[in-house]
Write an enzyme that holds these catalytic residues in place. Structure first.
Site, PDB file in Angstrom:
ATOM      1  N   TYR A  52      74.821  41.714  11.155  1.00 39.67           N
ATOM      2  CA  TYR A  52      73.399  42.063  11.184  1.00 39.67           C
ATOM      3  C   TYR A  52      73.243  43.580  11.193  1.00 39.67           C
ATOM      4  O   TYR A  52      73.653  44.257  12.139  1.00 39.67           O
ATOM      5  CB  TYR A  52      72.686  41.441  12.393  1.00 39.67           C
ATOM      6  N   SER A 215      66.117  30.586  11.571  1.00 36.04           N
ATOM      7  CA  SER A 215      64.924  30.678  10.709  1.00 36.04           C
ATOM      8  C   SER A 215      63.938  29.542  10.989  1.00 36.04           C
ATOM      9  O   SER A 215      63.556  28.803  10.071  1.00 36.04           O
ATOM     10  CB  SER A 215      65.322  30.700   9.228  1.00 36.04           C
ATOM     11  N   PRO A 216      63.480  29.418  12.229  1.00 36.97           N
ATOM     12  CA  PRO A 216      62.610  28.292  12.572  1.00 36.97           C
ATOM     13  C   PRO A 216      61.237  28.309  11.926  1.00 36.97           C
ATOM     14  O   PRO A 216      60.569  27.268  11.903  1.00 36.97           O
ATOM     15  CB  PRO A 216      62.480  28.396  14.105  1.00 36.97           C
ATOM     16  N   GLY A 220      62.571  27.732   2.483  1.00 35.92           N
ATOM     17  CA  GLY A 220      63.587  28.114   1.503  1.00 35.92           C
ATOM     18  C   GLY A 220      64.664  28.932   2.181  1.00 35.92           C
ATOM     19  O   GLY A 220      64.885  28.831   3.387  1.00 35.92           O
ATOM     20  N   PHE A 221      65.322  29.761   1.415  1.00 29.61           N
ATOM     21  CA  PHE A 221      66.373  30.628   1.974  1.00 29.61           C
ATOM     22  C   PHE A 221      65.773  32.028   2.049  1.00 29.61           C
ATOM     23  O   PHE A 221      65.817  32.781   1.096  1.00 29.61           O
ATOM     24  CB  PHE A 221      67.619  30.559   1.080  1.00 29.61           C
ATOM     25  N   GLU A 223      62.557  32.865   2.030  1.00 28.53           N
ATOM     26  CA  GLU A 223      61.495  33.111   1.054  1.00 28.53           C
ATOM     27  C   GLU A 223      60.224  33.612   1.712  1.00 28.53           C
ATOM     28  O   GLU A 223      59.284  34.038   1.060  1.00 28.53           O
ATOM     29  CB  GLU A 223      61.220  31.835   0.254  1.00 28.53           C
TER      30      GLU A 223
END
Ligand SMILES: NC(=O)c1ccc[n+]([C@@H]2O[C@H](COP(=O)([O-])OP(=O)(O)OC[C@H]3O[C@@H](n4cnc5c(N)ncnc54)[C@H](OP(=O)(O)O)[C@@H]3O)[C@@H](O)[C@H]2O)c1
Length: 305
Positions: A52, A215-216, A220-221, A223
């Site tokens: 990160y 990513s709650p 998409g990935f 998006e």
């Protein structure tokens, strides 16, 4: 804030975690406010990864909290390793080196949980087991987990590990719910029935492995968020309508939906916004009804047989 034990371990944390992926480019003062707000709201688990911000997220976190102090054991810090430029690396040498670098960047003596970030098909589980034993014996890591792994990959690792895997971090939200969809549409000839991850939800429940939802509120990935997004009008209306019954907004409800699942899913929020974080934490104590859970699910365009 409600708490859960991670897997079947004695590591007890808040049922909502704060992900630190997006703090890499923030000013020290803003990171400080974010982390202090999280602590005030009762969040005790902080999620990192060595990649990160190329390590900058860990550095920024280590600058705002004194992780050498006696208060270190009041929080749970996890980080991940194994992703390199263009390949994955679960070799013993790389795991050992990664942990040393993570500890330096965070300025702490130990990690509560180390996660292997994405499956490395060249993994030799005996080697991973060796690395994990050395890390436990040297006091550098307490427990181990994985991320984005399927059940057989976890079983393969567990065959050799002394300390079994206690967490699997996976992408999961109302819009990205394939691990739930396939269990609801068994043997149907529709897309929702496709078992993309080998029944990972049921496997983790059977084996006392905590699923952490990354990513709650993204669709998409990466998006964008589905919250207040016109592409997800019906979903937002439903979250708002049901949220009103509990005196909360659609943001809180997106988390209440994840937390309602009896698998004791732990959402890892990635917000950097203090007001949003406070809203999210309200979900910890809300238990929506079975009917409401399914209403929200269907409002995202999901179908039931
Ligand atoms: N294991 C893995 O492979 C993996 C992969 C990705 C992430 N993770 C972990 O999961 C954590 C969470 O991931 P994430 O950050 O993608 O999760 P997320 O919480 O779904 O997304 C956060 C992003 O959405 C924005 N957002 C949220 N609500 C919004 C709203 N109502 N309107 C506009 N924007 C909104 C946030 O902006 P604000 O900051 O302004 O709120 C932030 O940019 C990460 O920090 C990391 O720790 C793990």
């Amino acid at each position: 804030m409600k708490s859960i034990n991670i897997g079947n371990s004695n590591v007890e944390t808040s049922n909502i975690a704060l992900g630190c992926m997006r703090i890499a480019n923030m000013e020290k003062d803003s990171v400080d406010k974010l982390i202090k707000t999280a602590l005030d709201e009762g969040i005790t688990l902080f999620d990192h990864a060595d990649i990160y911000g190329k390590g900058q997220s860990e550095i920024n976190f280590g600058k705002v909290l004194d992780l050498k102090s006696s208060k270190r054991d009041e929080i749970v810090i996890q980080s991940k390793c194994g992703i390199r430029a263009g390949f994955f690396d679960f070799s013993k040498e790389y795991i050992m080196e990664s942990v040393d670098n993570i500890l330096k960047r965070l300025n702490t003596d130990y990690l509560d949980i180390l996660l292997l970030h994405r499956p490395d098909t060249l993994m030799e589980p005996e080697e991973v087991a060796e690395a994990f034993s050395l890390l436990v014996n040297s006091g550098k890591v307490r427990k181990f987990g994985v991320s984005n792994h399927n059940p057989m990959q976890i079983q393969l690792l567990n065959k050799y590990l002394e300390d079994k895997i206690i967490v699997n971090q996976l992408q999961l939200s109302i819009t990205n719910s394939s691990m739930i969809d396939c269990g609801l549409n068994v043997n149907m000839e529709i897309d929702g029935s496709i078992n993309r991850d080998d029944s990972v939800l049921e496997f983790c429940r059977l084996n006392d492995i905590t699923i952490q939802a990354w990513s709650p509120v993204q669709y998409g990935f990466f998006e964008g968020t589905f919250l207040n997004n016109p592409k997800f009008k019906e979903l937002n209306e439903k979250l708002t309508e049901i949220g009103a019954r509990y005196g909360v907004n659609n943001n809180t409800m997106a988390y209440a939906w994840l937390l309602r699942h009896p698998a004791k899913i732990q959402p890892v929020t990635g917000t950097t916004n203090i007001e949003r974080l406070k809203e999210i934490c309200k979900a910890s104590d809300i238990k929506i009804t079975r009917e409401e859970w399914y209403e929200i699910y269907r409002s995202a365009g999901k179908v039931l047989p």
